[in-house]
Enzyme design. Structure first.
Site, mmCIF file in Angstrom:
data_model
loop_
_atom_site.group_PDB
_atom_site.id
_atom_site.type_symbol
_atom_site.label_atom_id
_atom_site.label_comp_id
_atom_site.label_asym_id
_atom_site.label_seq_id
_atom_site.Cartn_x
_atom_site.Cartn_y
_atom_site.Cartn_z
ATOM 1 N N LYS A 60 -20.332 -32.945 -1.375
ATOM 2 C CA LYS A 60 -21.534 -32.108 -1.392
ATOM 3 C C LYS A 60 -22.621 -32.893 -0.696
ATOM 4 C CE LYS A 60 -21.101 -32.049 -5.991
ATOM 5 N NZ LYS A 60 -21.260 -30.656 -6.332
ATOM 6 N N ARG A 61 -23.761 -32.257 -0.394
ATOM 7 C CA ARG A 61 -24.880 -33.006 0.155
ATOM 8 C C ARG A 61 -25.238 -34.160 -0.782
ATOM 9 N NH1 ARG A 61 -27.570 -31.099 4.943
ATOM 10 N NH2 ARG A 61 -29.153 -32.665 4.469
ATOM 11 N N LYS A 114 -27.675 -34.653 -7.680
ATOM 12 C CA LYS A 114 -26.219 -34.445 -7.723
ATOM 13 C C LYS A 114 -25.486 -35.690 -8.250
ATOM 14 C CE LYS A 114 -26.404 -31.159 -3.837
ATOM 15 N NZ LYS A 114 -25.887 -29.852 -4.321
ATOM 16 N N HIS A 151 -32.765 -20.065 -4.540
ATOM 17 C CA HIS A 151 -31.620 -20.982 -4.588
ATOM 18 C C HIS A 151 -31.946 -22.360 -5.135
ATOM 19 C CE1 HIS A 151 -28.785 -18.508 -2.190
ATOM 20 N NE2 HIS A 151 -29.892 -18.082 -1.602
ATOM 21 N N THR A 188 -21.113 -23.969 -5.511
ATOM 22 C CA THR A 188 -20.035 -23.065 -5.108
ATOM 23 C C THR A 188 -18.773 -23.885 -4.859
ATOM 24 O OG1 THR A 188 -20.985 -23.169 -2.884
ATOM 25 C CG2 THR A 188 -21.386 -21.168 -4.154
ATOM 26 N N LYS A 247 -14.539 -23.395 -5.821
ATOM 27 C CA LYS A 247 -13.404 -23.602 -4.914
ATOM 28 C C LYS A 247 -12.381 -24.553 -5.537
ATOM 29 C CE LYS A 247 -16.753 -22.961 -1.249
ATOM 30 N NZ LYS A 247 -17.748 -23.663 -0.404
#
Ligand code: 26V
Length: 791
Positions: A528-529, A534, A349, A636, A640
């Site tokens: 998100k985290r 990110k 992952h 993911t 969504k």
């Protein structure tokens, strides 16, 4: 077969006889529990039928081993999957209770950190929906992921207490217990090697049934809890030393006490390794006991058992299975290895070097003395069979869990097309060369039951009215919406749904946080985290630059925008915590600027979790997926948002690439360097400095932060961030800024055209059907597990 009573009777019966309250005295929690028990009864009916059928057919079973399950609330999920929503609402109406409040009263089970844990939860639901006989194994953490609070903009962590609230979903199985050993020594007698652990605890099973669509099938999520073998030290007790008497129990319970909240850096903590072995051994004991009950010869294991390792966290399954087969069942070593490999497969992952697991060999050897020997033998066998090999499972006094997992798995998979290709050329380059058929791709997916039907009832209703309900378990049917997208009247209804969702979110934010926002603004969401890769800081830099531009020309017709952030930082990840604080500080300044605040607002909602995602995603206009290309394995959340009609502004990273292919390039706001360009740019000297010099907006935004504009009285508060961006800028925030800015201005323009935007949003919904986790699970079943559906 017992006849199922109407839901109403069932709820009242449970309220009285299971909860011990009458309707006059019941509080919200009592109603929630009574409704949960009533729904649970029906789940159990489906569960027994599925269990019996699996046993009768002797079918191959899938075992999913994961340290994390980010399940969220289960009552609404059960109600929706059993199609009880209208009935449940009617019952609660009659009792003068608001169903929404009853559902929201359930604690949100956060037994996971982020993407990996949420994927495991979506997979459990899809495994049941497609009727694949499967068991999830995990740890029953007493405390899930911490609760996040902001104090003066800074993240404060509080322990999470989901188990201290009542919930209805687990069945304790005191009779299902296994001994888990640690430490001790190894001896060999008469050619048989035995491990004699110094310390032992027991793993006790707690089962949660997971029901699929229409209750056609239900599987089990079995979570293990730590118990002492002898809960009381009787000797100490009899001597009146009660503290010492209770010590074994306290020690054993420590194992399942708390989820490790750091998913960014591997820290090599002993308790974490103990947790990993605890989960893995308990699962394997259970798997083998079940196999022995039904079949004779362990050589049949690969025919009957598929074990999926969710990342390397349960990688000790390889050596432990070999140990059981070889040391305890006397299968020759190489054959034991073959059998284990026939059962095992491994999902990677992340390629981030700091998250790849490796364990200090002395710690590993102390805790698992037999396993380290077995690893060396596996390594030697592998080296013998692959003489050109240069990389070992042990190097720099570390045990490399990725290398071990690869060697012990018959299939290794990545989670998006790009990520899988990168696995082949980076971390697993050599192993891929030696085993070219082993790496396969299974692009992630999300369950449409939770992430559309349940969380966005207005949109789900509009879709079902247009194309029927077949999409719920066959999501690619959403493409039947395409003709409706050409119909202006239907598009207006699509827009009205989004507008209603946004109004609902605005009301909730006003009530909950006293935040007042205009639902007609563009809702731009990054949830998100918190992680440098990110790039939440890229987003806030753009907000600062945009704010400046509006200030200079407040008379222009700007597209009003609300930037929403949500996400937790690992408690020891100080840079990520600084970014949270910066966003909160920027929000305080921008939101209070009377010149600009009808055009731009920023909010950071605290304690992002599954339930908050369910509120936010249906009300979003724009999905921020802006990671440095090559770093986000899949994502993911991105799926969504697309499914719920929020187009993406994003890089060519992870599954963004495939989302763009499916929804069409014209319905996706692409920006930034490709993964290849990223690797090249890093080699350019002073790349950040050059990017800053070339873009005055970026330079000005960085200067504002640096000058203390957002941290009055403490100008150096963010010098760590600005220094990082002006210096190494490993994640290339500066180099991607200008193109991100351009893409955001395109978003502004596109949003101003209401019809055009609605078309784009609706096409995102219509073309996201491929991102169902049902599709992903079918891929694992056929390409990796060799398992079938029993529906
Ligand atoms: C890593 C670690 C490191 C050791 C300590 C504890 C711990 C706990 C969790 C993790 C997991 C990091 C990997 C992860 O969550 N990857 C995410 O997986 C998602 C599902 O495949 C994927 O969509 C995201 O892109 C990826 O970042």
């Amino acid at each position: 077969m017992i006849q199922t009573p109407p839901l109403r009777d069932s709820v009242l019966r449970h309220l009285i006889y299971s909860i011990g309250k009458d309707p006059e005295h019941a509080i919200l929690e009592d109603w929630r529990m009574a409704l949960s028990y009533a729904v649970r009864d029906r789940v159990v009916d489906a569960w027994f039928k599925a269990t019996a059928r699996t046993y009768e057919t002797g079918a191959k079973r899938v075992y999913y081993l994961s340290m994390e399950y980010l399940i969220g609330r289960l009552l609404e999920d059960g109600i929706v999957n059993l199609e009880l929503l209208d009935e449940a609402r009617a019952v609660m109406d009659e009792m003068e209770r608001d169903l929404g409040l009853v559902l929201a009263d359930e604690p949100d089970a956060a037994l996971g950190n982020g993407g990996l844990g949420r994927l495991a939860a979506c997979f459990m639901e899809s495994l049941s929906t497609v009727g694949c006989p499967a068991h999830g194994y995990g740890i029953r953490y007493e405390h899930g992921l911490f609760r996040q609070q902001f104090v003066q903009g800074r993240q404060i962590e509080h322990p999470e207490l989901w188990l201290s609230q009542r919930h209805a979903w687990e069945f304790e199985r005191p009779e299902v217990r296994y001994r888990i050993g640690f430490g001790g020594h190894v001896d060999t007698r008469d050619g048989v090697t035995r491990w004699h652990p110094a310390e032992e605890v027991e793993a006790e099973a707690f089962d949660t049934p997971v029901v699929g669509w229409k209750g056609r099938w239900a599987n089990t999520l079995r979570l293990w809890s730590g118990r002492a073998i002898h809960p009381f030290d009787l000797d100490a007790f009899n001597h009146g030393d009660y503290t010492r008497a209770a010590a074994p129990e306290a020690l054993a319970r420590t194992i399942s006490r708390v989820l490790y909240p750091d998913d960014t850096t591997q820290q090599g903590k002993e308790l974490r390794l103990k947790q990993e072995f605890f989960l893995t051994r308990a699962a394997l004991c259970d798997i083998i006991r079940r196999f022995d009950n039904q079949f004779k010869d362990v050589r049949q294991l690969p025919e009957k058992v598929a074990i999926q390792l969710n990342d390397t966290h349960p990688a000790i399954a390889g050596p432990e299975l070999v140990r059981i087969l070889h040391d305890e069942r006397h299968v020759p070593f190489e054959e034991a290895m073959e059998i284990a490999r026939g059962c095992l497969s491994y999902t990677n992952h992340t390629l981030l070097p700091e998250a790849l697991e490796s364990w200090d060999e002395s710690l590993f050897g102390q805790l698992l003395p037999r396993h380290i020997q077995i690893i060396d033998r596996i390594d030697a066998t592998h080296a013998e069979q692959n003489p050109s090999r240069t990389q070992s499972m042990r190097s720099d006094h570390q045990v490399k869990m990725g290398q071990l997992s690869f060697a012990m798995a018959h299939k290794v998979n990545g989670v998006s097309a790009l990520h899988t290709e990168l696995m082949k050329t980076t971390v697993f380059e050599e192993l891929h060369h030696l085993h070219p058929d082993r790496i396969v791709n299974q692009t992630n997916g999300v369950t449409p039951r939770r992430w559309l039907l349940a969380c966005n009832p207005r949109l789900a209703g509009l879709i079902t009215e247009a194309i029927g309900e077949g999409w719920v378990d066959d999501l690619e049917q959403l493409e039947k919406l395409e003709p409706h997208v050409q119909d202006a009247a239907w598009l207006d209804r699509y827009t009205a749904v989004k507008r209603d969702n946004k109004a609902e979110l605005s009301n909730w934010m006003a009530q909950t946080y006293d935040l007042h926002v205009d639902p007609d603004m563009l809702f731009d969401v990054q949830i998100k985290r918190m992680h440098e890769y990110k790039r939440q800081h890229l987003n806030i830099l753009e907000a600062i630059a945009h704010w400046q531009e509006i200030r200079e020309h407040p008379e222009l017709d700007w597209t009003p925008r609300l930037k929403i952030f949500g996400g937790k930082a690992a408690p020891g990840y100080f840079f990520a915590k600084d970014i949270i604080r910066l966003i909160n500080d920027v929000a305080a300044v921008i939101n209070n600027d009377p010149v600009t605040n009808k055009y731009l607002k920023v909010v950071f909602l605290p304690n992002y979790n599954v339930s908050l995602a369910e509120r936010l995603i249906p009300a979003s206009d724009l999905s921020e997926q802006i990671s440095t290309a090559g770093k986000e394995a899949s994502g993911t959340g991105n799926m969504k948002f697309a499914l719920n009609g929020a187009p993406t502004v994003g890089t060519l990273d992870g599954a963004n690439v495939e989302i763009r292919q499916h929804v069409g390039a014209e319905n996706f706001f692409l920006f930034g360097m490709t993964a290849e360009e990223v690797m090249e740019r890093r080699e350019v000297e002073d790349h950040a400095k050059k990017a800053i010099e070339a873009d005055p907006r970026l330079a000005a935004a960085l200067d504002l932060i640096h000058s203390g504009r957002f941290s009055p009285g403490e100008p150096d508060r963010y010098h760590n961030i600005t220094g990082n961006l002006q210096g190494a800028d490993y994640f290339l925030v500066c180099s991607d800024f200008t193109d991100y800015w351009r893409a955001q201005r395109e978003v502004d323009k596109a949003f101003a055209d209401t019809q055009g935007w609605a078309r784009m949003a609706a096409l995102n919904t219509a073309r996201s059907g491929w991102f169902s986790s049902d599709r992903t699970i079918r891929g694992y079943m056929s390409d990796i597990w060799g398992a079938g559906s029993l529906l």
